[in-house]
Design a protein around this motif. Structure first.
Motif, PDB file in Angstrom:
ATOM      1  N   GLY A  21      20.324 -40.729  63.131  1.00 22.60           N
ATOM      2  CA  GLY A  21      19.695 -39.410  63.198  1.00 22.60           C
ATOM      3  C   GLY A  21      18.425 -39.519  64.047  1.00 22.60           C
ATOM      4  N   ILE A  22      17.635 -38.449  64.039  1.00 22.70           N
ATOM      5  CA  ILE A  22      16.450 -38.398  64.893  1.00 22.70           C
ATOM      6  C   ILE A  22      15.430 -39.485  64.549  1.00 22.70           C
ATOM      7  N   MET A  23      15.375 -39.873  63.272  1.00 20.49           N
ATOM      8  CA  MET A  23      14.364 -40.869  62.884  1.00 20.49           C
ATOM      9  C   MET A  23      14.662 -42.229  63.498  1.00 20.49           C
ATOM     10  N   SER A  24      15.883 -42.739  63.298  1.00 17.78           N
ATOM     11  CA  SER A  24      16.224 -44.056  63.868  1.00 17.78           C
ATOM     12  C   SER A  24      16.210 -44.004  65.392  1.00 17.78           C
ATOM     13  N   VAL A  52      23.135 -49.150  62.642  1.00 13.49           N
ATOM     14  CA  VAL A  52      24.370 -49.038  61.857  1.00 13.49           C
ATOM     15  C   VAL A  52      24.505 -47.604  61.352  1.00 13.49           C
ATOM     16  N   GLU A  53      25.601 -46.951  61.707  1.00 18.33           N
ATOM     17  CA  GLU A  53      25.821 -45.546  61.317  1.00 18.33           C
ATOM     18  C   GLU A  53      27.199 -45.417  60.659  1.00 18.33           C
ATOM     19  N   ARG A  54      27.231 -44.760  59.496  1.00 15.98           N
ATOM     20  CA  ARG A  54      28.497 -44.697  58.761  1.00 15.98           C
ATOM     21  C   ARG A  54      29.505 -43.733  59.397  1.00 15.98           C
ATOM     22  N   SER A  83      21.748 -34.196  59.070  1.00 16.87           N
ATOM     23  CA  SER A  83      20.679 -33.183  59.187  1.00 16.87           C
ATOM     24  C   SER A  83      20.230 -32.942  60.630  1.00 16.87           C
ATOM     25  N   SER A  84      20.320 -33.946  61.493  1.00 10.71           N
ATOM     26  CA  SER A  84      19.813 -33.773  62.860  1.00 10.71           C
ATOM     27  C   SER A  84      20.756 -32.970  63.751  1.00 10.71           C
ATOM     28  N   ASP A  85      21.963 -32.687  63.274  1.00 11.11           N
ATOM     29  CA  ASP A  85      22.875 -31.831  64.036  1.00 11.11           C
ATOM     30  C   ASP A  85      22.217 -30.449  64.221  1.00 11.11           C
ATOM     31  N   ASN A 120      19.981 -27.557  60.959  1.00 12.40           N
ATOM     32  CA  ASN A 120      18.565 -27.267  60.740  1.00 12.40           C
ATOM     33  C   ASN A 120      18.211 -26.077  61.626  1.00 12.40           C
ATOM     34  N   ALA A 121      16.969 -25.587  61.469  1.00  7.30           N
ATOM     35  CA  ALA A 121      16.588 -24.366  62.196  1.00  7.30           C
ATOM     36  C   ALA A 121      16.010 -24.659  63.570  1.00  7.30           C
ATOM     37  N   GLY A 122      15.809 -25.941  63.878  1.00  5.27           N
ATOM     38  CA  GLY A 122      15.322 -26.301  65.206  1.00  5.27           C
ATOM     39  C   GLY A 122      13.924 -25.796  65.512  1.00  5.27           C
ATOM     40  N   THR A 123      13.154 -25.520  64.447  1.00  6.15           N
ATOM     41  CA  THR A 123      11.775 -25.111  64.687  1.00  6.15           C
ATOM     42  C   THR A 123      10.976 -26.363  64.976  1.00  6.15           C
ATOM     43  N   GLY A 124      10.364 -26.434  66.150  1.00  4.34           N
ATOM     44  CA  GLY A 124       9.426 -27.516  66.328  1.00  4.34           C
ATOM     45  C   GLY A 124       8.286 -27.193  65.374  1.00  4.34           C
ATOM     46  N   ASP A 150      29.245 -48.645  57.250  1.00  2.00           N
ATOM     47  CA  ASP A 150      28.409 -48.271  56.116  1.00  2.00           C
ATOM     48  C   ASP A 150      27.463 -49.414  55.780  1.00  2.00           C
ATOM     49  N   VAL A 151      26.202 -49.104  55.520  1.00  2.00           N
ATOM     50  CA  VAL A 151      25.336 -50.124  54.928  1.00  2.00           C
ATOM     51  C   VAL A 151      25.524 -50.038  53.421  1.00  2.00           C
ATOM     52  N   ARG A 152      25.966 -51.132  52.819  1.00  2.00           N
ATOM     53  CA  ARG A 152      26.289 -51.105  51.381  1.00  2.00           C
ATOM     54  C   ARG A 152      25.241 -51.821  50.530  1.00  2.00           C
TER      55      ARG A 152
HETATM   56  C1  LIG Z   1      18.394 -26.301  56.135  1.00  2.00           C
HETATM   57  C2  LIG Z   1      17.494 -27.216  56.933  1.00  2.00           C
HETATM   58  C3  LIG Z   1      16.605 -26.685  57.872  1.00  2.00           C
HETATM   59  C4  LIG Z   1      15.775 -27.534  58.597  1.00  2.00           C
HETATM   60  N1  LIG Z   1      14.977 -26.993  59.554  1.00  2.00           N
HETATM   61  C5  LIG Z   1      14.182 -27.810  60.286  1.00  2.00           C
HETATM   62  C6  LIG Z   1      13.389 -27.288  61.328  1.00  2.00           C
HETATM   63  O1  LIG Z   1      13.442 -26.104  61.601  1.00  2.00           O
HETATM   64  N2  LIG Z   1      12.583 -28.140  62.004  1.00  2.00           N
HETATM   65  C7  LIG Z   1      12.519 -29.486  61.720  1.00  2.00           C
HETATM   66  O2  LIG Z   1      11.758 -30.218  62.352  1.00  2.00           O
HETATM   67  N3  LIG Z   1      13.278 -30.010  60.741  1.00  2.00           N
HETATM   68  C8  LIG Z   1      14.108 -29.199  60.037  1.00  2.00           C
HETATM   69  N4  LIG Z   1      14.895 -29.722  59.048  1.00  2.00           N
HETATM   70  C9  LIG Z   1      14.734 -31.140  58.731  1.00  2.00           C
HETATM   71  C10 LIG Z   1      15.374 -32.061  59.768  1.00  2.00           C
HETATM   72  O3  LIG Z   1      16.666 -31.590  60.102  1.00  2.00           O
HETATM   73  C11 LIG Z   1      15.473 -33.458  59.148  1.00  2.00           C
HETATM   74  O4  LIG Z   1      14.203 -33.838  58.657  1.00  2.00           O
HETATM   75  C12 LIG Z   1      15.885 -34.508  60.163  1.00  2.00           C
HETATM   76  O5  LIG Z   1      17.020 -34.101  60.902  1.00  2.00           O
HETATM   77  C13 LIG Z   1      16.180 -35.787  59.399  1.00  2.00           C
HETATM   78  O6  LIG Z   1      16.539 -36.784  60.328  1.00  2.00           O
HETATM   79  P1  LIG Z   1      16.961 -38.208  59.797  1.00  2.00           P
HETATM   80  O7  LIG Z   1      17.208 -39.056  60.995  1.00  2.00           O
HETATM   81  O8  LIG Z   1      15.986 -38.688  58.790  1.00  2.00           O
HETATM   82  O9  LIG Z   1      18.311 -37.960  58.948  1.00  2.00           O
HETATM   83  P2  LIG Z   1      19.792 -37.544  59.409  1.00  2.00           P
HETATM   84  O10 LIG Z   1      19.828 -36.750  60.646  1.00  2.00           O
HETATM   85  O11 LIG Z   1      20.438 -36.962  58.198  1.00  2.00           O
HETATM   86  O12 LIG Z   1      20.441 -38.935  59.740  1.00  2.00           O
HETATM   87  C14 LIG Z   1      20.710 -39.901  58.735  1.00  2.00           C
HETATM   88  C15 LIG Z   1      21.909 -40.691  59.205  1.00  2.00           C
HETATM   89  O13 LIG Z   1      22.061 -41.819  58.343  1.00  2.00           O
HETATM   90  C16 LIG Z   1      23.442 -42.025  58.107  1.00  2.00           C
HETATM   91  N5  LIG Z   1      23.586 -42.801  56.879  1.00  2.00           N
HETATM   92  C17 LIG Z   1      23.272 -42.419  55.628  1.00  2.00           C
HETATM   93  N6  LIG Z   1      23.526 -43.406  54.742  1.00  2.00           N
HETATM   94  C18 LIG Z   1      24.008 -44.446  55.475  1.00  2.00           C
HETATM   95  C19 LIG Z   1      24.478 -45.750  55.131  1.00  2.00           C
HETATM   96  N7  LIG Z   1      24.467 -46.204  53.862  1.00  2.00           N
HETATM   97  N8  LIG Z   1      24.946 -46.555  56.127  1.00  2.00           N
HETATM   98  C20 LIG Z   1      24.964 -46.126  57.428  1.00  2.00           C
HETATM   99  N9  LIG Z   1      24.542 -44.891  57.801  1.00  2.00           N
HETATM  100  C21 LIG Z   1      24.051 -44.064  56.837  1.00  2.00           C
HETATM  101  C22 LIG Z   1      23.999 -40.603  58.016  1.00  2.00           C
HETATM  102  O14 LIG Z   1      25.403 -40.575  58.242  1.00  2.00           O
HETATM  103  C23 LIG Z   1      23.198 -39.896  59.106  1.00  2.00           C
HETATM  104  O15 LIG Z   1      23.859 -39.906  60.357  1.00  2.00           O
HETATM  105  C24 LIG Z   1      15.777 -28.917  58.351  1.00  2.00           C
HETATM  106  C25 LIG Z   1      16.690 -29.457  57.440  1.00  2.00           C
HETATM  107  C26 LIG Z   1      17.550 -28.603  56.748  1.00  2.00           C
HETATM  108  C27 LIG Z   1      18.553 -29.186  55.783  1.00  2.00           C
END
Ligand SMILES: Cc1cc2nc3c(=O)[nH]c(=O)nc-3n(C[C@H](O)[C@H](O)[C@H](O)COP(=O)(O)OP(=O)(O)OC[C@H]3O[C@@H](n4cnc5c(N)ncnc54)[C@H](O)[C@@H]3O)c2cc1C
Length: 402
Positions: A20-23, A42-44, A52-54, A58-62, A211-213
Motif C-alpha cells: 500500500g502507500i505506506m510501504s 511481501v504482499e498477500r 485501502s490505498s485503492d 478512500n476519498a482521495g482528499t489530500g 502472506d506474512v504469517r
Molecule cells: C472510507 C475511507 C476513506 C478514506 N479517505 C481518505 C482520504 O480522503 N485521504 C487520505 O489521505 N486517506 C484516506 N483514507 C485512509 C487511507 O486510504 C489509508 O490510510 C491508506 O490507504 C493506508 O495505506 P496502507 O499502506 O497503510 O494500507 P493498505 O493500502 O491497506 O495496504 C496494506 C497492504 O498490506 C497487505 N497485507 C495485509 N496483511 C498482510 C500480510 N499478513 N502479509 C502480506 N501482506 C499483507 C494488504 O493486502 C494491503 O495490500 C480513507 C480510508 C477509508 C477506509
C-alpha cells in the motif's frame, strides 16, 4: 541473486509488509537514503494498492485540514481551536515537498495521474453553524497556510460555484461555505504504483501473492519473517535487520504475533466506509469540488459526509459518503475470524471499555447499517437536492476498511 528474487539464505536488510502507500513511500525513501540496502516487499494479494490505498477505497482528499470541520472544534468559550488543522496542514506541506522532490528526480514521473487541483469546501446550513463557519474562516485566515480561504453565504455565489448543490435547493434555509481554491485530489493507487516502480527498478524484490504469517525477533536483534506462497502453499523464512509492518488492517495481528510490548492493549474494531459513486458526465461537470459537511452526532471523524470530485485514470467521477459498514474482517480480502482472533487477554479490557464508553458511536453504527439504498440517496439529497436523481446514476460499489 537476480534483481527480483530473495537469496537462498533468505537474508535481506529490510522486509516491507504490504504493497500500500505506506510501504511504497518507505521503500522509495530507503532506496534514496540507503541505496546499498536490500529490500524485500511481501504482499498477500496479486496487485499493489488493492486494499485501502485503492482509489475507490478512500476519498482521495489530500488531508490538509482545509475542509474537514472536525479539525477546527469550537471551544467552550466560543473561540475556534485551529491547532490540529495547522498541524495536519503542515504535515501535508511536507508531503508535497517530498512529491515535488520525487518528481524533479524522476521518482514520480507522472504527477497528473495521482495529483489534481480541486477546491476544498466546508458546507453548513442553519444560522448557528453559519456563525461558526464565519468565525472559523476569520481565525484560520490569519495563518499563512489558510490565507486564501473565503467565506461565502450568498445564494448566487453558492450557485455559481456549486451548481449541482444549488439546483433545486430551497435557499430560504441559509447556507454557507468556507472555500479554499488550492486543495487537491489524490489517487493513492497511482501514487503507490509509481513509488513501487521506482523501488523495483532499483533492485527492490517484490513478492506478490505471499502472506506474512509470523514475525519473531532473534537474540541478535534480527527478525525472522515467516512467509507462505498463497498459490502453491510453499513456506519459507526471511531474515531481516528491519521489518516495516505496512499491512493496513492486517497490521494488528502481525504486531501481536511479533510479541512486541507496544502492541499490548491495542484492539481493532473494523468499521468500513461505503460510497455512492457516479461517472455521469453531466453530474460530474456540475460539481468540481470536495465538499465536507458537519459530522453527525456521535459519528467518528472519518464519517463526515462529503461529496467529492475524484479524478481516476484521467476521468472525473463523483463520490458521496462514506456510509459506515461493519464486518469482522480487518481487510476487504480478510477473514471473518480476523476480529475474534485479535481478542487477547491483554486487550480484552480496553475493547470492553471502548464498547461501554462509546455508546454514541454504537448507536451511529446501528443507524448506518439500517440504511437502505433509498435512504442513502436521501442523505445525498442534503448535498444535491435535485428533484429527480437520474435512475442508475449513483451506484454503491466503492468501499474500504479502516
Ligand atoms: C472510507 C475511507 C476513506 C478514506 N479517505 C481518505 C482520504 O480522503 N485521504 C487520505 O489521505 N486517506 C484516506 N483514507 C485512509 C487511507 O486510504 C489509508 O490510510 C491508506 O490507504 C493506508 O495505506 P496502507 O499502506 O497503510 O494500507 P493498505 O493500502 O491497506 O495496504 C496494506 C497492504 O498490506 C497487505 N497485507 C495485509 N496483511 C498482510 C500480510 N499478513 N502479509 C502480506 N501482506 C499483507 C494488504 O493486502 C494491503 O495490500 C480513507 C480510508 C477509508 C477506509
Amino acid at each position: 541473486m537476480s534483481d527480483n528474487t530473495v537469496p537462498d539464505n533468505g537474508k535481506t536488510d529490510v522486509v516491507l509488509v504490504g504493497a500500500g502507500i505506506m510501504s511504497a513511500t518507505l521503500g522509495a525513501l530507503l532506496r534514496l537514503l540507503q541505496p546499498d540496502w536490500s529490500i524485500t516487499l511481501v504482499e498477500r494479494l496479486d496487485a499493489a494498492a488493492a486494499e485501502s490505498s485503492d482509489p475507490w477505497n478512500n476519498a482521495g482528499t489530500g488531508h490538509s485540514a482545509l475542509c474537514e470541520l472536525n479539525y477546527t472544534p469550537q471551544k467552550p468559550d466560543g473561540t475556534i481551536d485551529i491547532a490540529k488543522a495547522v498541524n495536519v496542514n503542515e504535515q501535508f506541506q511536507v508531503t508535497r515537498q517530498f512529491w515535488t522532490y520525487a518528481h524533479e528526480n524522476g521518482i514520480l514521473p507522472d504527477v497528473r495521474s495521482f495529483l489534481n487541483p480541486i477546491p476544498h469546501v466546508s458546507f453548513v446550513h442553519g444560522a448557528e453553524h453559519i456563525d461558526y463557519l464565519r468565525r472559523r474562516r476569520d481565525t484560520l485566515v490569519r495563518n499563512p497556510l489558510f490565507a486564501t480561504m473565503e467565506f461565502i453565504d450568498g445564494a448566487d455565489e453558492f450557485a455559481r460555484r456549486l451548481p449541482l448543490m444549488a439546483k433545486g435547493r430551497d435557499f430560504s434555509e441559509p447556507v454557507a461555505l468556507n472555500w479554499t481554491q488550492d486543495g487537491t485530489d489524490v489517487d493513492f493507487g497511482s501514487l503507490t504504483r509509481q513509488l513501487l516502480g521506482y523501488g523495483t527498478e532499483r533492485g527492490m524484490t517484490t513478492l506478490f501473492g505471499h502472506d506474512v504469517r509470523g514475525l519473531h525477533k532473534e537474540s541478535d536483534g534480527s527478525w525472522t519473517v515467516k512467509i507462505a506462497n498463497r498459490r502453491t502453499g510453499q513456506k519459507r523464512k526471511l531474515s531481516a535487520k528491519f521489518v516495516f509492518v505496512g499491512a493496513g488492517g492486517g497490521a494488528l495481528p502481525l504486531l501481536q504475533k511479533a510479541g512486541i510490548a507496544e502492541a499490548k492493549g491495542y484492539g481493532g474494531f473494523p468499521v468500513s466506509g461505503q460510497w455512492l459513486r457516479t461517472g455521469n458526465a453531466e453530474l460530474a461537470a456540475a460539481h468540481q469540488a470536495k465538499v465536507y459537511g458537519m459530522p453527525p452526532l456521535g459519528a467518528p471523524p472519518m464519517s463526515v459526509p462529503h461529496l467529492d470530485t475524484r479524478v481516476i485514470n484521467g476521468r472525473s467521477w463523483l463520490l458521496f459518503g462514506p456510509f459506515a459498514g461493519w464486518s469482522p474482517k480487518f481487510l476487504k480480502e480478510g477473514k471473518v475470524t480476523d476480529l475474534p482472533l485479535s481478542v487477547k487477554p491483554n486487550n480484552l479490557a480496553s475493547m470492553i471499555g471502548v464498547g461501554l464508553t462509546e455508546m454514541s458511536l454504537l448507536k451511529y453504527l446501528i443507524g448506518q447499517l439500517a440504511l437502505s439504498e433509498a435512504d442513502r440517496v436521501d442523505t445525498l439529497r442534503e448535498f444535491a437536492p435535485v428533484q429527480r436523481i437520474p435512475t442508475g446514476s449513483w451506484t454503491s460499489p466503492a468501499s474500504g476498511c479502516r
